[in-house]
Design a protein around this motif. Structure first.
Motif, PDB file in Angstrom:
ATOM      1  N   PRO A 286       0.817  -1.211   0.000  1.00  0.00           N
ATOM      2  CA  PRO A 286       0.000   0.000   0.000  1.00  0.00           C
ATOM      3  C   PRO A 286       0.853   1.264   0.000  1.00  0.00           C
ATOM      4  O   PRO A 286       2.037   1.249   0.369  1.00  0.00           O
ATOM      5  CB  PRO A 286      -0.785  -0.122   1.308  1.00  0.00           C
ATOM      6  CG  PRO A 286       0.114  -0.920   2.207  1.00  0.00           C
ATOM      7  CD  PRO A 286       0.836  -1.892   1.306  1.00  0.00           C
ATOM      8  N   GLY A 287       0.238   2.365  -0.415  1.00  0.00           N
ATOM      9  CA  GLY A 287       0.920   3.652  -0.360  1.00  0.00           C
ATOM     10  C   GLY A 287       1.166   4.232  -1.739  1.00  0.00           C
ATOM     11  O   GLY A 287       0.844   3.638  -2.758  1.00  0.00           O
ATOM     12  N   GLU A 288       1.750   5.429  -1.755  1.00  0.00           N
ATOM     13  CA  GLU A 288       2.056   6.130  -2.998  1.00  0.00           C
ATOM     14  C   GLU A 288       3.561   6.270  -3.146  1.00  0.00           C
ATOM     15  O   GLU A 288       4.329   5.704  -2.377  1.00  0.00           O
ATOM     16  CB  GLU A 288       1.366   7.503  -3.003  1.00  0.00           C
ATOM     17  CG  GLU A 288      -0.150   7.430  -2.923  1.00  0.00           C
ATOM     18  CD  GLU A 288      -0.748   6.620  -4.060  1.00  0.00           C
ATOM     19  OE1 GLU A 288      -0.240   6.730  -5.206  1.00  0.00           O
ATOM     20  OE2 GLU A 288      -1.710   5.876  -3.812  1.00  0.00           O
ATOM     21  N   GLY A 289       4.002   7.038  -4.142  1.00  0.00           N
ATOM     22  CA  GLY A 289       5.431   7.264  -4.340  1.00  0.00           C
ATOM     23  C   GLY A 289       6.173   5.979  -4.645  1.00  0.00           C
ATOM     24  O   GLY A 289       5.900   5.305  -5.643  1.00  0.00           O
ATOM     25  N   LEU A 290       7.111   5.603  -3.785  1.00  0.00           N
ATOM     26  CA  LEU A 290       7.915   4.407  -4.008  1.00  0.00           C
ATOM     27  C   LEU A 290       7.056   3.149  -4.015  1.00  0.00           C
ATOM     28  O   LEU A 290       7.320   2.204  -4.768  1.00  0.00           O
ATOM     29  CB  LEU A 290       8.995   4.315  -2.927  1.00  0.00           C
ATOM     30  CG  LEU A 290      10.161   3.363  -3.170  1.00  0.00           C
ATOM     31  CD1 LEU A 290      10.832   3.652  -4.505  1.00  0.00           C
ATOM     32  CD2 LEU A 290      11.171   3.467  -2.041  1.00  0.00           C
ATOM     33  N   ALA A 291       6.004   3.133  -3.203  1.00  0.00           N
ATOM     34  CA  ALA A 291       5.093   1.980  -3.203  1.00  0.00           C
ATOM     35  C   ALA A 291       4.450   1.803  -4.572  1.00  0.00           C
ATOM     36  O   ALA A 291       4.316   0.676  -5.070  1.00  0.00           O
ATOM     37  CB  ALA A 291       4.009   2.162  -2.141  1.00  0.00           C
ATOM     38  N   ALA A 292       4.063   2.904  -5.204  1.00  0.00           N
ATOM     39  CA  ALA A 292       3.457   2.827  -6.533  1.00  0.00           C
ATOM     40  C   ALA A 292       4.456   2.329  -7.565  1.00  0.00           C
ATOM     41  O   ALA A 292       4.084   1.591  -8.490  1.00  0.00           O
ATOM     42  CB  ALA A 292       2.898   4.188  -6.932  1.00  0.00           C
ATOM     43  N   ALA A 293       5.726   2.721  -7.420  1.00  0.00           N
ATOM     44  CA  ALA A 293       6.761   2.239  -8.335  1.00  0.00           C
ATOM     45  C   ALA A 293       6.946   0.728  -8.193  1.00  0.00           C
ATOM     46  O   ALA A 293       7.099   0.010  -9.190  1.00  0.00           O
ATOM     47  CB  ALA A 293       8.080   2.958  -8.066  1.00  0.00           C
ATOM     48  N   ILE A 294       6.922   0.238  -6.953  1.00  0.00           N
ATOM     49  CA  ILE A 294       7.049  -1.206  -6.724  1.00  0.00           C
ATOM     50  C   ILE A 294       5.853  -1.940  -7.325  1.00  0.00           C
ATOM     51  O   ILE A 294       6.000  -2.974  -7.988  1.00  0.00           O
ATOM     52  CB  ILE A 294       7.182  -1.500  -5.217  1.00  0.00           C
ATOM     53  CG1 ILE A 294       8.498  -0.915  -4.682  1.00  0.00           C
ATOM     54  CG2 ILE A 294       7.118  -3.002  -4.946  1.00  0.00           C
ATOM     55  CD1 ILE A 294       8.598  -0.913  -3.172  1.00  0.00           C
ATOM     56  N   ARG A 295       4.650  -1.404  -7.112  1.00  0.00           N
ATOM     57  CA  ARG A 295       3.455  -2.036  -7.681  1.00  0.00           C
ATOM     58  C   ARG A 295       3.497  -2.050  -9.208  1.00  0.00           C
ATOM     59  O   ARG A 295       3.037  -3.005  -9.846  1.00  0.00           O
ATOM     60  CB  ARG A 295       2.187  -1.327  -7.195  1.00  0.00           C
ATOM     61  CG  ARG A 295       1.893  -1.530  -5.712  1.00  0.00           C
ATOM     62  CD  ARG A 295       0.450  -1.151  -5.392  1.00  0.00           C
ATOM     63  NE  ARG A 295       0.148   0.220  -5.747  1.00  0.00           N
ATOM     64  CZ  ARG A 295       0.355   1.267  -4.954  1.00  0.00           C
ATOM     65  NH1 ARG A 295       0.869   1.097  -3.749  1.00  0.00           N
ATOM     66  NH2 ARG A 295       0.038   2.492  -5.355  1.00  0.00           N
ATOM     67  N   ASP A 296       4.037  -0.991  -9.791  1.00  0.00           N
ATOM     68  CA  ASP A 296       4.156  -0.940 -11.247  1.00  0.00           C
ATOM     69  C   ASP A 296       5.033  -2.080 -11.752  1.00  0.00           C
ATOM     70  O   ASP A 296       4.690  -2.769 -12.722  1.00  0.00           O
ATOM     71  CB  ASP A 296       4.745   0.406 -11.672  1.00  0.00           C
ATOM     72  CG  ASP A 296       5.033   0.470 -13.154  1.00  0.00           C
ATOM     73  OD1 ASP A 296       4.079   0.551 -13.951  1.00  0.00           O
ATOM     74  OD2 ASP A 296       6.224   0.420 -13.539  1.00  0.00           O
ATOM     75  N   ARG A 297       6.187  -2.302 -11.086  1.00  0.00           N
ATOM     76  CA  ARG A 297       7.066  -3.415 -11.488  1.00  0.00           C
ATOM     77  C   ARG A 297       6.338  -4.751 -11.352  1.00  0.00           C
ATOM     78  O   ARG A 297       6.411  -5.605 -12.229  1.00  0.00           O
ATOM     79  CB  ARG A 297       8.317  -3.444 -10.612  1.00  0.00           C
ATOM     80  CG  ARG A 297       9.216  -2.236 -10.711  1.00  0.00           C
ATOM     81  CD  ARG A 297       9.679  -1.995 -12.143  1.00  0.00           C
ATOM     82  NE  ARG A 297      10.698  -0.957 -12.167  1.00  0.00           N
ATOM     83  CZ  ARG A 297      10.445   0.334 -12.164  1.00  0.00           C
ATOM     84  NH1 ARG A 297       9.187   0.762 -12.144  1.00  0.00           N
ATOM     85  NH2 ARG A 297      11.426   1.214 -12.203  1.00  0.00           N
ATOM     86  N   LEU A 298       5.616  -4.925 -10.242  1.00  0.00           N
ATOM     87  CA  LEU A 298       4.933  -6.180 -10.001  1.00  0.00           C
ATOM     88  C   LEU A 298       3.790  -6.398 -11.006  1.00  0.00           C
ATOM     89  O   LEU A 298       3.574  -7.516 -11.473  1.00  0.00           O
ATOM     90  CB  LEU A 298       4.387  -6.211  -8.572  1.00  0.00           C
ATOM     91  CG  LEU A 298       5.462  -6.340  -7.486  1.00  0.00           C
ATOM     92  CD1 LEU A 298       4.854  -6.107  -6.108  1.00  0.00           C
ATOM     93  CD2 LEU A 298       6.141  -7.711  -7.551  1.00  0.00           C
ATOM     94  N   LYS A 299       3.087  -5.341 -11.357  1.00  0.00           N
ATOM     95  CA  LYS A 299       2.013  -5.456 -12.342  1.00  0.00           C
ATOM     96  C   LYS A 299       2.572  -5.932 -13.678  1.00  0.00           C
ATOM     97  O   LYS A 299       1.990  -6.810 -14.348  1.00  0.00           O
ATOM     98  CB  LYS A 299       1.317  -4.106 -12.511  1.00  0.00           C
ATOM     99  CG  LYS A 299       0.223  -4.096 -13.577  1.00  0.00           C
ATOM    100  CD  LYS A 299      -0.374  -2.714 -13.728  1.00  0.00           C
ATOM    101  CE  LYS A 299      -1.396  -2.689 -14.869  1.00  0.00           C
ATOM    102  NZ  LYS A 299      -1.940  -1.312 -15.065  1.00  0.00           N
TER     103      LYS A 299
END
Length: 305
Positions: A286-299
């Motif tokens: 969860p979260g924004e910023g770096l969390a969103a970057a991690i989710r992008d890689r995982l997606k």
């Protein structure tokens, strides 16, 4: 002819000299950076850059990031408006790539930009990569040192496992500090556009519509097993990568530290890919910023192939 397996040399003056010799001969070498390991070759030598594409099995429409020693060197290759200059001065050297208009007289091989009028430039902070730039005196095209679409390499052994005999030399600088590819921002006139999330958070409109920079293929960073996201629990067939309160078989960060999670992301994907489980599950991030970057890689890692 390349040797049957790459040489692995700890980062040192002698190792950098050998890497520079190979680069001068038109060969790519694997180098540590603060983000992930990169596969570096002379960006002015089309044949050398073609060997990067060959080693990675990289799609021809996906351009390469060019690494340079400093902003002065970058300005010889790309055109920087006020917005681009401000970002460069604030974040270079470091994990920010700027996509800017390409100078026609730059000397960069056309294969680097994959036919685009723009070019992706970065000034790396890692001392080994800076030493190679100094030793070669050349801008270096350096995408991540892994087979195209596969998990990025954050350790020398990841490079060996992914590329093996496709390259001649790996400089071992230990684990990457950031562990996540650079943030990419397009500064090509008009509003800034965020092309790829990464370690640096930039206030720009997100724009993933075109292939202007690396990492924009929908299926990317992919392990060889099915990957399920946002898994609070896993079944016995899944290797569970945890985060925060969800322990899993191993955790990106037991304390929920996003910097630690980013640094461990590709390490744990490699570990899960090598585990006996036929599938992989990853806890919510969860979260924004770096969390969103991690989710992008995982997606991208989970996208159907």
């Amino acid at each position: 002819m390349l040797p049957p397996a790459p040489a692995i040399l700890p980062a040192s003056d002698a190792a950098i000299a050998e890497a520079a010799r190979l680069v001068a001969s038109g060969q790519p070498v694997a180098m540590p950076t603060e983000t992930v390991y990169g596969l570096a070759a002379d960006a002015t030598n089309a044949a050398a850059v073609a060997r990067i594409y060959e080693a990675k099995g990289r799609p021809g429409f996906n351009p390469l990031i060019v690494h340079v020693a400093d902003l002065a060197a970058a300005k010889l290759i790309g055109e920087f408006d006020d917005a681009a200059l401000a970002l460069a001065k604030a974040h270079w050297p470091g994990p920010l790539t700027l996509v800017v208009p390409h100078r026609a007289d730059s000397g960069i091989a056309a294969i680097v930009t994959a036919g685009l009028p723009t070019i992706a430039l970065r000034v790396p902070a890692h001392p080994a990569m800076q030493a190679l730039l100094a030793a070669t005196g050349k801008p270096l095209a350096a995408p991540s040192a892994n087979a195209s679409g596969k998990i990025s390499a954050t350790r020398a052994e990841h490079v060996t496992a992914s590329l093996g005999a496709r390259i001649a030399l790996i400089i071992d600088g230990g684990p990457c500090v950031r562990g996540l590819e650079s943030t990419i921002v397009a500064a090509t006139g008009g509003p800034l556009r965020l092309l790829r999330r990464g370690p640096i958070e930039i206030d720009a409109a997100e724009d993933m519509r075109g292939i202007e920079a690396p990492g924009q293929l929908e299926s990317h960073y992919a392990p060889g097993k099915p990957l399920r996201l946002d898994a609070t629990e896993a079944d016995p067939s899944e290797y569970h990568i945890g985060f925060g309160a969800i322990p899993g078989d191993d955790s990106l960060s037991p304390t929920g530290d996003l910097v630690e999670a980013a640094a461990r992301l590709f390490d744990l994907l490699h570990k899960a890919d090598a585990a006996p489980h036929p599938k992989i599950a990853v806890a919510p991030i969860p979260g924004e910023g770096l969390a969103a970057a991690i989710r992008d890689r995982l997606k991208r890692a989970a996208a159907p192939r």
